[in-house]
Design an enzyme around this catalytic site. Structure first.
Site, short mmCIF file in Angstrom:
data_model
loop_
_atom_site.label_atom_id
_atom_site.label_comp_id
_atom_site.label_asym_id
_atom_site.label_seq_id
_atom_site.Cartn_x
_atom_site.Cartn_y
_atom_site.Cartn_z
N GLU A 147 0.75 -1.14 0.09
CA GLU A 147 0.09 -0.17 -0.04
C GLU A 147 0.91 1.30 -0.10
O GLU A 147 0.46 2.18 -0.64
CB GLU A 147 -0.92 0.04 1.23
CG GLU A 147 -1.90 -1.03 1.38
CD GLU A 147 -3.11 -0.90 0.15
OE1 GLU A 147 -2.97 -0.06 -0.61
OE2 GLU A 147 -3.75 -2.01 0.12
N ASP A 294 -4.27 -9.76 -8.70
CA ASP A 294 -4.62 -8.82 -9.71
C ASP A 294 -3.52 -7.76 -10.30
O ASP A 294 -3.17 -7.92 -11.30
CB ASP A 294 -5.96 -7.68 -8.98
CG ASP A 294 -5.60 -7.19 -7.71
OD1 ASP A 294 -4.46 -7.46 -7.28
OD2 ASP A 294 -6.57 -6.31 -7.09
N GLU A 388 -18.48 -6.22 -2.50
CA GLU A 388 -17.28 -6.62 -2.38
C GLU A 388 -17.01 -8.16 -2.81
O GLU A 388 -15.99 -8.45 -3.34
CB GLU A 388 -16.72 -6.95 -0.77
CG GLU A 388 -16.17 -5.29 -0.37
CD GLU A 388 -14.78 -4.95 -1.11
OE1 GLU A 388 -14.91 -4.70 -2.30
OE2 GLU A 388 -13.66 -5.02 -0.58
N GLU A 406 -12.30 0.47 -9.44
CA GLU A 406 -12.19 -0.51 -10.66
C GLU A 406 -12.86 -0.50 -11.69
O GLU A 406 -12.54 -0.43 -12.87
CB GLU A 406 -11.66 -2.01 -10.02
CG GLU A 406 -10.47 -2.13 -9.39
CD GLU A 406 -10.27 -1.61 -7.93
OE1 GLU A 406 -11.55 -1.29 -7.51
OE2 GLU A 406 -9.47 -1.83 -7.37
N THR A 492 -1.45 1.07 -10.74
CA THR A 492 -2.60 0.49 -10.25
C THR A 492 -3.28 1.41 -9.46
O THR A 492 -4.50 1.13 -9.13
CB THR A 492 -2.21 -0.76 -9.55
OG1 THR A 492 -3.38 -1.38 -9.43
CG2 THR A 492 -1.39 -0.70 -8.08
C1 DMJ Z 1 -6.52 0.58 -4.99
O1 DMJ Z 1 -5.62 0.88 -3.94
C2 DMJ Z 1 -5.61 -0.12 -6.00
O2 DMJ Z 1 -6.27 0.03 -7.31
C3 DMJ Z 1 -5.10 -1.37 -5.91
O3 DMJ Z 1 -4.51 -2.21 -6.73
C4 DMJ Z 1 -6.15 -2.45 -5.48
N1 DMJ Z 1 -7.42 -1.56 -5.06
C5 DMJ Z 1 -7.77 -0.29 -4.63
C6 DMJ Z 1 -9.04 0.20 -4.66
O4 DMJ Z 1 -9.89 -0.63 -4.81
#
Ligand code: DMJ
Length: 934
Positions: A147, A294, A388, A406, A492
């Site tokens: 994160e 993912d 979720e 997303e 991401t």
């Molecule tokens: C975000 O922090 C990023 O997109 C991460 O890759 C996964 N998902 C969260 C948001 O849902």
């Protein structure tokens, strides 16, 4: 709306993109080319309407960002219901989710480049100054490496990328001297100790001040990490290396990726969800494209785009081929086992996989992207947001929705690729739903439960980093953004990194080419993606024609268990294996099948039945495998049933000024009194009872008469409190927890049980609120005196609340009775055994639902619940569409295997001892999956 983008003209600090880098940019470019030439089936949206929606996004961003800055900053996040900052350590711990918070003003950093995209250059300049002045990266806090990388390092680098772009333009940021980059470098060095493992995979957590392992670090003992956690570093780390010339970051991120690649399951080419960072063994062997994996896939493809390194594309294509072969069952994406990829590992999907259609667009595989996106959109239309997790028959599995971006991301990329205005309409719906259901006076609140519409006191930083960027860009024309977005790649977390980095500071040794680890099939090595300019103008109805057959896929589906069954059984004419949902303990034929599968039935003294499987006792390896699947299904069915035996949560909606229905609190139901799911809502002003615990006759009946009484939990039974307030003339009651600081964010909701006696005399509705939610009402009384609330099973539409205060024309209550919220989830059995709740219908196991407390009796009568999944299935299957869908999916599975001579899972006769070994792993993996958090 904005100043024109202008030419590139980068000077010395921003190198011009070299011809070579155009190769790296190809994949990114191919997705953005069709917009201007396209008119599709849906009517085009006028420039005015697009601008109106763009402005609406700007206003929404201001509401979210403004409230964060005013009421939360410098805290990491805004708590939009209580309108204050979330400071780690000062709020009850929410577990892993708190590891994103490092006391480094997370939301501000995550918002930096959004400000520029949204053309808020002045605010960006102010925000950068605040980051430089206020943010401390040296706190004694344990944070998630993943994160911190995607949100903070990515945020700083995105901010730096756009700061130098603005400086180059000559108007803003003239004072800027790479300060954000220096902070990013400092943070990069702080993260490096996490990589001190033999494998090169990083530890999942690190102490910003003390690093890893030292006693004061309070971390470094972990053995596992998720694949995405270890495989989502390369963009930020490589950008940091290339911006600064310090190659170490890119080297470490590459090493972690190399290790993951080497550890992929060699026959399926899939990766598991979690891996041991010391041994490299897969800890969870299930594999999908959502939670836990993912962005590993995302970063392989994007690393190729940003860095131009072919080995990343080669790896991505190899994995993509495996995903499309095993996980993709259009429109679904279902997890499988890495070593038995024809075996589904779950019957539900998680919301994180909604990014995948966007990635497929980048890859150039548009058809499955359109299909999955359409399926997700229908789930959203049903619940307003993507829960979720949701089952393959589109019921809610986990009911929260933390405003994840997303789906908006995929919508944006699909619009860029197809230019189909349908995707603008989709974006418009997302905006409407956010404003209607998530907007609160102090920001936007996550949904606690999409079924009730209740809120959680949470606004994650990714909502600002990603959601507003994608929504704004969806409606923006080129001239609405002050720079050329196509010169950047999205991380991401939607942070922007310039493509010219591909030719800058390339001093990293690339000895890790894939050939060192494996020989790859050349056919997987697609160098380019289809050019949408060629693809679409020839067939303007392309996207629409793919969506059309899926139009009713959600509404017309019916509950179903695991979809993919072993195909060869059918082809050889053998009977399909017994499914858990069909099993009857009184059917001799079923008992015979069980025996063949090595499953024995043990009748327990209390009337329950326990199933135990010994694969060694199965008639053959195929039967043993059927037995394994049967046991897995039974565990899931049993767990599902336990959830469904519980009453769904209820909602307390504050309807008076200044809330006007915007704040919705999650409330526990009562097993007595008026059932809000069967009757219309109860609306009234609130009044505190005297005595506050409501345990004796009220001394202030005049105050609660005709109102909803507030009572404190404790000292007597819930039913007794209800009788006392009812006798005083109250029309409803809200019991507020006496444990200070308790909250439905951190404690599982429960139902208030009766007192073991007949409670038919209680006719008013009773709901329970934890202390934090209760204090929102108590604070409102202090501030506004008159507070009116609505007690219901589902939040009511705000427009209806304002228009029709008496609610004369109430709609019939929703018949939806989806599974109970996630916090109440329980795993049904130990690793090798399943306790059935009833011998025949699986639904009569008395379940204790209430935490021990003087207020709570122990059990509910399950006979009142309609929770038998088998019954559900039968009822719904009357709809002919269900059969069609099942057949369709079955056909797809068969075709898939027919056309793929390499697939041999399930066909081989496996030795029994290897099945036994696998079997234990499967059960463990299954249990971990159920326990896993997103
Ligand atoms: C975000 O922090 C990023 O997109 C991460 O890759 C996964 N998902 C969260 C948001 O849902």
């Amino acid at each position: 709306m904005s100043e024109p983008g202008g030419g590139r003209g980068f000077g010395s600090s921003v190198p011009q993109r070299a011809p070579w880098s155009l190769v790296a940019a190809t994949a990114a470019l191919c997705l953005v080319s069709a917009t201007s030439v396209w008119t599709a089936g849906a009517s085009p949206m006028s420039r005015e309407e697009k601008q109106k929606l763009g402005n609406q996004v700007l206003e929404m961003f201001d509401h979210a960002y403004g409230n964060y800055m005013e009421h939360a900053y410098p805290a990491d996040e805004l708590m939009p219901l209580t309108c204050r900052g979330r400071v780690r350590g000062q709020e009850p711990s929410r577990g892993d989710v708190d590891d994103a918070l490092g006391k480094f003003s997370l939301t501000l950093i995550d918002s930096l480049d959004t400000l520029v995209v949204l053309n808020k250059t002045k605010e960006f300049e102010d925000a950068v100054r605040k980051v430089l002045r206020d943010v401390n990266l040296d706190n004694d806090v344990v944070v998630s490496v993943f994160e911190t990388n995607i949100r903070v390092l990515g945020g700083l680098l995105g901010g730096h990328s756009l700061a130098i772009m603005l400086k180059e333009k000559g108007e803003y940021m003239q004072w800027y001297n790479d300060e954000l980059l220096q902070m990013a470098k400092q943070l990069g060095y702080k993260l490096l100790p996490a990589f001190n493992t033999t494998s090169g995979l990083p530890y999942p957590r690190i102490n910003l001040k003390f690093g890893i392992r030292k006693p004061e670090a309070r971390t470094g003992t972990e053995t596992d990490t998720c694949t995405a956690c270890a495989g989502t570093l390369i963009l930020e780390f490589a950008a940091l290396s290339r911006f600064t010339g310090a190659t170490i970051f890119e080297e470490y991120a590459r090493k972690a990726l190399d290790f993951l690649w080497e550890k992929r399951q060699r026959s399926s080419n899939l990766v598991g969800v979690t891996i041991n960072i010391h041994t490299g063994d897969w800890v969870r062997k299930d594999s999908g494209v959502g939670a836990g994996i993912d962005s590993y896939y995302e970063y392989l493809l994007k690393a190729y785009v940003l860095l131009g390194d072919d080995s990343f594309l080669e790896r991505f294509n190899t994995h993509y081929d495996a995903i499309m072969r095993y996980i993709s069952q259009p429109p679904l994406l279902l997890d499988v086992h890495i070593h038995k990829p024809m075996l589904n590992a779950r019957t539900w999907m998680d919301a994180l996989l909604a990014f995948f259609p966007g990635l497929q667009v980048l890859k150039g595989d548009i058809r499955p992207a359109i299909e999955t996106h359409e399926m997700l959109y229908q789930v959203i239309k049903k619940h307003n947001f993507l829960p979720e997790a949701f089952t393959t028959d589109f019921r809610v599995h986990w009911a929260q929705h933390p405003l994840r971006p997303e789906f908006a991301e995929s919508t944006y990329f699909l619009y860029k690729a197809t230019g189909d205005p349908y995707y603008l309409e989709v974006g418009k719906t997302l905006i409407e739903n956010l404003n209607k259901y998530a907007r609160v006076p102090c920001g936007f609140a996550a949904m606690k439960d999409v079924r009730t519409g209740s809120h959680e006191d949470r606004m994650d930083s990714f909502f600002l980093a990603e959601m507003f960027k994608y929504l704004y860009l969806l409606f923006a024309d080129k001239e609405d953004v002050i720079f050329d977005i196509e010169d950047y790649i999205f991380t991401t977390e939607a942070h922007l990194l310039p493509l010219w980095l591909s030719t800058t500071n390339q001093r990293i040794s690339k000895k890790n080419t894939t050939s060192e680890y494996t020989e790859l099939d050349d056919s997987n090595f697609d160098w380019t993606c289809p050019n949408t300019q060629i693809l679409f103008p020839n067939d303007p109805l392309y996207a629409q024609s793919i969506r059309e057959p899926l139009k009713n896929v959600v509404d017309k589906s019916c509950p179903r268990g695991i979809i993919r069954v072993r195909e060869e059984s059918f082809r050889s004419g053998a009977k399909p294996p017994l499914r858990a949902r069909d099993f009857m303990a009184t059917n001799p034929e079923h008992l015979e099948i069980l025996k063949k599968m090595g499953v024995s039935l043990i009748h327990l003294k209390d009337g329950r039945v326990q199933l135990v499987q010994h694969a060694i006792q199965a008639a053959s390896s195929i039967d043993a495998e059927d037995g394994l699947r049967f046991m897995q299904e039974m565990i899931e069915l049993s767990s599902q049933q336990q959830k469904e035996q519980q009453l769904p949560p209820r909602a307390v909606q504050i309807v008076s000024h200044p809330f006007f229905g915007r704040v919705v609190l999650t409330a526990g139901p009562a097993q007595f009194g008026l059932d809000l799911s069967k009757h219309k809502e109860t609306r009234g002003f609130v009044a505190s009872s005297k005595p506050y615990n409501g345990c004796s006759e009220l001394t202030n009946p005049e105050a609660v008469m005709g109102k909803i009484a507030l009572i404190q939990r404790g000292q007597c039974m819930f039913a007794e409190k209800a009788r006392n307030i009812q006798n005083a003339g109250a029309i409803g009651g809200i019991v507020i927890d006496d444990n200070e600081g308790s909250s439905s964010d951190t404690a599982p909701l429960f139902q208030m049980a009766g007192d073991g006696k007949d409670t038919d005399d209680i006719t008013i509705p009773m709901l329970f609120l934890f202390s934090k939610e209760g204090s929102i009402i108590l604070d409102a009384i202090r501030e506004y005196e008159e507070v009116e609330v609505l007690l219901s099973d589902k939040a009511k539409d705000r427009a209806a609340i304002l228009k029709d205060p008496e609610m004369e024309n109430e709609e019939p209550p929703s018949s939806e009775n989806d599974s109970q919220n996630q916090s109440a989830e329980q795993i049904a059995s130990g690793s090798q055994e399943v306790d059935l709740v009833d011998q025949e219908s699986l639904n009569s196991h008395p379940e204790s639902l209430s935490p021990a407390d003087t207020d709570n009796a122990a059990s509910i009568s399950p006979s009142e619940q309609n929770s038998n999944p088998t019954e559900n299935h039968e009822t719904t299957s009357l709809d002919g569409e269900c059969t069609d869908l099942d057949n369709q999916l079955q056909e797809q599975s068969e075709t898939e295997e027919d056309s793929n001579p390499n697939v041999s899972w399930g066909k081989k006769v496996q030795p029994i001892d290897s099945i036994l070994a696998d079997w234990n792993e499967d059960i463990e993996a299954f249990e971990m999956m159920e326990k896993d958090e997103l």
